[in-house]
Design an enzyme around this catalytic site. Structure first.
Site, PDB file in Angstrom:
ATOM      1  N   TYR A  58       6.304  -1.077   7.340  1.00 53.17           N
ATOM      2  CA  TYR A  58       6.440  -0.164   6.195  1.00 53.17           C
ATOM      3  C   TYR A  58       6.698   1.270   6.683  1.00 53.17           C
ATOM      4  CZ  TYR A  58       5.110   2.094   1.733  1.00 53.17           C
ATOM      5  OH  TYR A  58       5.080   2.837   0.572  1.00 53.17           O
ATOM      6  N   ASN A  82      -0.655   8.577  -2.272  1.00 58.72           N
ATOM      7  CA  ASN A  82      -1.293   7.505  -3.066  1.00 58.72           C
ATOM      8  C   ASN A  82      -1.291   7.812  -4.560  1.00 58.72           C
ATOM      9  OD1 ASN A  82      -2.441   7.567  -0.276  1.00 58.72           O
ATOM     10  ND2 ASN A  82      -3.390   5.676  -0.966  1.00 58.72           N
ATOM     11  N   ARG A 117      -4.727  -2.515  -3.352  1.00 61.63           N
ATOM     12  CA  ARG A 117      -4.885  -1.074  -3.161  1.00 61.63           C
ATOM     13  C   ARG A 117      -6.260  -0.652  -3.658  1.00 61.63           C
ATOM     14  NH1 ARG A 117       1.089   1.424  -4.497  1.00 61.63           N
ATOM     15  NH2 ARG A 117       1.406  -0.473  -5.698  1.00 61.63           N
ATOM     16  N   VAL A 118      -6.718   0.465  -3.117  1.00 62.78           N
ATOM     17  CA  VAL A 118      -8.133   0.767  -3.302  1.00 62.78           C
ATOM     18  C   VAL A 118      -8.497   1.031  -4.766  1.00 62.78           C
ATOM     19  CG1 VAL A 118      -7.921   3.258  -2.757  1.00 62.78           C
ATOM     20  CG2 VAL A 118     -10.048   2.027  -2.282  1.00 62.78           C
ATOM     21  N   SER A 152      -7.054  -0.030  -7.625  1.00 66.20           N
ATOM     22  CA  SER A 152      -7.062  -1.264  -8.425  1.00 66.20           C
ATOM     23  C   SER A 152      -8.191  -2.186  -7.975  1.00 66.20           C
ATOM     24  CB  SER A 152      -5.702  -1.951  -8.354  1.00 66.20           C
ATOM     25  OG  SER A 152      -5.220  -1.978  -7.036  1.00 66.20           O
ATOM     26  N   ASN A 153      -8.400  -2.305  -6.659  1.00 66.29           N
ATOM     27  CA  ASN A 153      -9.498  -3.155  -6.176  1.00 66.29           C
ATOM     28  C   ASN A 153     -10.840  -2.723  -6.753  1.00 66.29           C
ATOM     29  OD1 ASN A 153      -8.103  -4.926  -4.592  1.00 66.29           O
ATOM     30  ND2 ASN A 153      -9.141  -4.405  -2.686  1.00 66.29           N
ATOM     31  N   GLY A 166     -16.343   4.158   4.849  1.00 63.26           N
ATOM     32  CA  GLY A 166     -16.030   4.832   3.581  1.00 63.26           C
ATOM     33  C   GLY A 166     -15.819   6.330   3.721  1.00 63.26           C
ATOM     34  N   THR A 175     -10.410   9.441   3.952  1.00 58.87           N
ATOM     35  CA  THR A 175     -10.052  10.107   2.695  1.00 58.87           C
ATOM     36  C   THR A 175      -8.634   9.735   2.256  1.00 58.87           C
ATOM     37  OG1 THR A 175      -9.070  12.079   3.716  1.00 58.87           O
ATOM     38  CG2 THR A 175     -11.481  12.098   3.330  1.00 58.87           C
ATOM     39  N   ARG A 220      -5.918  11.931   4.486  1.00 56.04           N
ATOM     40  CA  ARG A 220      -4.594  12.070   3.873  1.00 56.04           C
ATOM     41  C   ARG A 220      -4.711  13.078   2.742  1.00 56.04           C
ATOM     42  NH1 ARG A 220      -1.707   7.580   3.138  1.00 56.04           N
ATOM     43  NH2 ARG A 220      -1.362   6.988   5.267  1.00 56.04           N
TER      44      ARG A 220
HETATM   45  P1  NAD Z   1       5.539  -1.900  -6.453  1.00 57.40           P
HETATM   46  O1  NAD Z   1       5.303  -2.961  -5.433  1.00 57.40           O
HETATM   47  O2  NAD Z   1       4.822  -2.003  -7.747  1.00 57.40           O
HETATM   48  O3  NAD Z   1       7.086  -1.741  -6.759  1.00 57.40           O
HETATM   49  C1  NAD Z   1       8.103  -2.053  -5.847  1.00 57.40           C
HETATM   50  C2  NAD Z   1       9.171  -2.802  -6.596  1.00 57.40           C
HETATM   51  O4  NAD Z   1      10.259  -3.087  -5.708  1.00 57.40           O
HETATM   52  C3  NAD Z   1       8.699  -4.148  -7.149  1.00 57.40           C
HETATM   53  O5  NAD Z   1       9.110  -4.267  -8.487  1.00 57.40           O
HETATM   54  C4  NAD Z   1       9.373  -5.169  -6.241  1.00 57.40           C
HETATM   55  O6  NAD Z   1       9.579  -6.420  -6.873  1.00 57.40           O
HETATM   56  C5  NAD Z   1      10.656  -4.449  -5.906  1.00 57.40           C
HETATM   57  N1  NAD Z   1      11.290  -4.910  -4.659  1.00 57.40           N
HETATM   58  C6  NAD Z   1      10.695  -5.111  -3.456  1.00 57.40           C
HETATM   59  N2  NAD Z   1      11.618  -5.509  -2.554  1.00 57.40           N
HETATM   60  C7  NAD Z   1      12.803  -5.550  -3.203  1.00 57.40           C
HETATM   61  C8  NAD Z   1      14.134  -5.894  -2.799  1.00 57.40           C
HETATM   62  N3  NAD Z   1      14.406  -6.252  -1.563  1.00 57.40           N
HETATM   63  N4  NAD Z   1      15.108  -5.826  -3.733  1.00 57.40           N
HETATM   64  C9  NAD Z   1      14.842  -5.470  -5.018  1.00 57.40           C
HETATM   65  N5  NAD Z   1      13.609  -5.138  -5.444  1.00 57.40           N
HETATM   66  C10 NAD Z   1      12.605  -5.178  -4.541  1.00 57.40           C
HETATM   67  O7  NAD Z   1       5.180  -0.511  -5.740  1.00 57.40           O
HETATM   68  P2  NAD Z   1       5.149   0.973  -6.329  1.00 57.40           P
HETATM   69  O8  NAD Z   1       3.784   1.497  -6.110  1.00 57.40           O
HETATM   70  O9  NAD Z   1       5.742   1.037  -7.679  1.00 57.40           O
HETATM   71  O10 NAD Z   1       6.108   1.717  -5.297  1.00 57.40           O
HETATM   72  C11 NAD Z   1       7.440   2.058  -5.618  1.00 57.40           C
HETATM   73  C12 NAD Z   1       8.028   2.870  -4.472  1.00 57.40           C
HETATM   74  O11 NAD Z   1       7.264   4.055  -4.249  1.00 57.40           O
HETATM   75  C13 NAD Z   1       8.062   2.112  -3.147  1.00 57.40           C
HETATM   76  O12 NAD Z   1       9.280   2.394  -2.486  1.00 57.40           O
HETATM   77  C14 NAD Z   1       6.909   2.693  -2.395  1.00 57.40           C
HETATM   78  O13 NAD Z   1       7.113   2.634  -1.011  1.00 57.40           O
HETATM   79  C15 NAD Z   1       6.871   4.123  -2.903  1.00 57.40           C
HETATM   80  N6  NAD Z   1       5.519   4.688  -2.776  1.00 57.40           N
HETATM   81  C16 NAD Z   1       4.528   4.326  -3.643  1.00 57.40           C
HETATM   82  C17 NAD Z   1       3.254   4.863  -3.465  1.00 57.40           C
HETATM   83  C18 NAD Z   1       2.115   4.527  -4.392  1.00 57.40           C
HETATM   84  O14 NAD Z   1       1.004   5.006  -4.164  1.00 57.40           O
HETATM   85  N7  NAD Z   1       2.304   3.776  -5.436  1.00 57.40           N
HETATM   86  C19 NAD Z   1       2.994   5.758  -2.409  1.00 57.40           C
HETATM   87  C20 NAD Z   1       4.032   6.060  -1.542  1.00 57.40           C
HETATM   88  C21 NAD Z   1       5.302   5.544  -1.745  1.00 57.40           C
HETATM   89  N1  UDP Z   2      -9.833   0.375   0.942  1.00 57.57           N
HETATM   90  C1  UDP Z   2     -11.181   0.053   0.771  1.00 57.57           C
HETATM   91  N2  UDP Z   2     -11.474  -1.012  -0.006  1.00 57.57           N
HETATM   92  C2  UDP Z   2     -10.540  -1.772  -0.636  1.00 57.57           C
HETATM   93  C3  UDP Z   2      -9.186  -1.430  -0.473  1.00 57.57           C
HETATM   94  C4  UDP Z   2      -8.863  -0.352   0.335  1.00 57.57           C
HETATM   95  O1  UDP Z   2     -12.076   0.720   1.296  1.00 57.57           O
HETATM   96  O2  UDP Z   2     -10.927  -2.728  -1.337  1.00 57.57           O
HETATM   97  C5  UDP Z   2      -9.508   1.553   1.763  1.00 57.57           C
HETATM   98  C6  UDP Z   2      -8.419   1.320   2.815  1.00 57.57           C
HETATM   99  O3  UDP Z   2      -8.990   0.822   4.016  1.00 57.57           O
HETATM  100  C7  UDP Z   2      -7.867   2.718   2.971  1.00 57.57           C
HETATM  101  C8  UDP Z   2      -8.003   3.327   1.576  1.00 57.57           C
HETATM  102  O4  UDP Z   2      -8.955   2.523   0.892  1.00 57.57           O
HETATM  103  O5  UDP Z   2      -8.660   3.470   3.860  1.00 57.57           O
HETATM  104  C9  UDP Z   2      -6.712   3.339   0.774  1.00 57.57           C
HETATM  105  O6  UDP Z   2      -6.150   2.028   0.832  1.00 57.57           O
HETATM  106  P1  UDP Z   2      -4.831   1.631   0.046  1.00 57.57           P
HETATM  107  O7  UDP Z   2      -4.492   0.254   0.503  1.00 57.57           O
HETATM  108  O8  UDP Z   2      -5.029   1.855  -1.407  1.00 57.57           O
HETATM  109  O9  UDP Z   2      -3.729   2.677   0.502  1.00 57.57           O
HETATM  110  P2  UDP Z   2      -3.228   3.238   1.925  1.00 57.57           P
HETATM  111  O10 UDP Z   2      -4.172   2.814   3.006  1.00 57.57           O
HETATM  112  O11 UDP Z   2      -1.875   2.668   2.103  1.00 57.57           O
HETATM  113  O12 UDP Z   2      -3.244   4.710   1.743  1.00 57.57           O
END
Ligand code: NAD
Ligand code: UDP
Length: 312
Positions: free
Chosen positions: A144, A173, A185-186, A188-189, A206, A209, A276
């Protein structure tokens, strides 16, 4: 009417973006392969004549006629992007090449949804856009992180080499309604665990950040970036600088949901960033953007969403 392509349009952020663009009287073509996206997220749009959906994987070329591209397709949660890491890199890299090629042929503006993950486990705090990051190239998050870094390289090379009008935003995030309940993800979890009365699983002690941005604020920033002045390509951080430990987040969620959940501690995943926090000075000066929704208010909306879907 402006015709806008949203890749990943049935995902969490993509579906909110589709809503926003349609509300601004644009035509939206949502492209998604439904890897992590859900038809449920866009069901309410299917009768809108300005909305169209195409099942397509962006690692394959796409020939459509549009005026703008938002490239969001890519699984974003660690368990989803680690499920098929090769496909994750392909989506970021080959997907970017395909979408940049489309933008080049049509001579249109394209925005890349990049990520704070390009900073890896950062030594600079808060993170500014000129920080190059500290990313493990061979770890379990690399598909990623490095995929997104390579996509940024491609965006800026298309700009330098082909004069393409690119916009790159680094999303921190983000949470809110339509997150996938099982995406690990944290936010939703913790909410789903609290609503079910299950233990809240903190990874590590924990103390790590994160800074959580509510989805409506994020979409404001994304549309702002797409419509920013010509010549400003970013990268720009978009996120909420409010920084919380995972323990603080767990306590907040338990406080808001109520119930009987207890906190349990599990192993910290490999390469989990310790801290972060976005520096958003650039977003403020260039986009006039800053987040408005406090964590507690955003959590209440998100809890209401999950409560509703869990009751169904
Ligand atoms: P998400 O998983 O809900 O959405 C991603 C979407 O892309 C999904 O609908 C999935 O089916 C689609 N997808 C995946 N691979 C594909 C492919 N090869 N072709 C067509 N569609 C494809 O995630 P999100 O949280 O909505 O994230 C959207 C974008 O924002 C992503 O690029 C992610 O990297 C970026 N982003 C999100 C966060 C966040 O906290 N949500 C943080 C940083 C970056
Ligand atoms: N995390 C946690 N419990 C969970 C899910 C995630 O403590 O049930 C922690 C995870 O290890 C990370 C932070 O929460 O330190 C954020 O995780 P997330 O997967 O949401 O996003 P990212 O690590 O990609 O920022």
């Amino acid at each position: 009417m402006t015709r806008v392509l949203v890749t990943g349009g049935s995902g969490f952020l993509g579906s909110h973006l589709c809503d926003r663009l349609l509300a601004r009287d644009m035509e939206v073509l949502c492209v998604d392969n439904y890897f992590t996206g859900r038809k449920q997220n866009i069901k309410h749009l299917l009768n809108n004549p300005s909305f169209e959906v195409l099942r397509h994987d962006i690692t394959f070329p796409l020939f459509v006629e549009v005026d703008q591209i938002y490239n969001l397709a890519c699984p974003a949660s660690p368990i989803h992007y680690q499920f098929d890491p090769v496909q994750t890199t392909k989506t970021s890299v080959i997907g970017a090449i395909n979408m940049l090629g489309l933008a080049k042929r049509l001579k249109i503006r394209i925005l890349q949804a990049s990520t704070s993950e390009v900073y890896g486990d950062p030594e600079v705090h808060p993170q500014t856009e000129d920080y190059w990051g500290r990313v493990n190239p061979i770890g379990i998050r690399s598909c990623y992180d490095e995929g997104k870094r390579c996509a940024e390289t491609l965006f800026f090379d298309y700009q330098r080499q082909h004069g393409l009008d690119v916009k790159v935003m680094r999303i921190f995030n983000t949470y809110g309604p339509r997150m996938h309940p099982n995406d690990g993800r944290v936010v939703s979890n913790f909410i789903v665990q609290a609503l079910k009365g299950d233990d809240i699983t903190i990874y590590g002690d924990g103390s790590q950040t994160r800074s959580f941005c509510y989805v409506d604020d994020l979409i404001d920033g994304m549309v702002g970036m797409m419509n920013s002045r010509e010549g400003f390509a970013g990268p720009v951080n978009v996120g909420n600088p409010g920084e919380f430990t995972m323990l603080e987040l767990a306590e907040k969620v338990i406080g808001l949901v109520g119930g009987t959940s207890r906190i349990t501690y599990q192993a910290l995943p490999q390469d989990d960033p310790k801290q972060r926090q976005p520096d958003i000075s650039l977003a403020k000066s260039e986009l006039g953007w800053e987040p408005k929704v406090a964590l507690e208010d955003g959590l209440k909306e998100t809890i209401a969403y999950f409560r509703n879907i869990l009751e169904k």
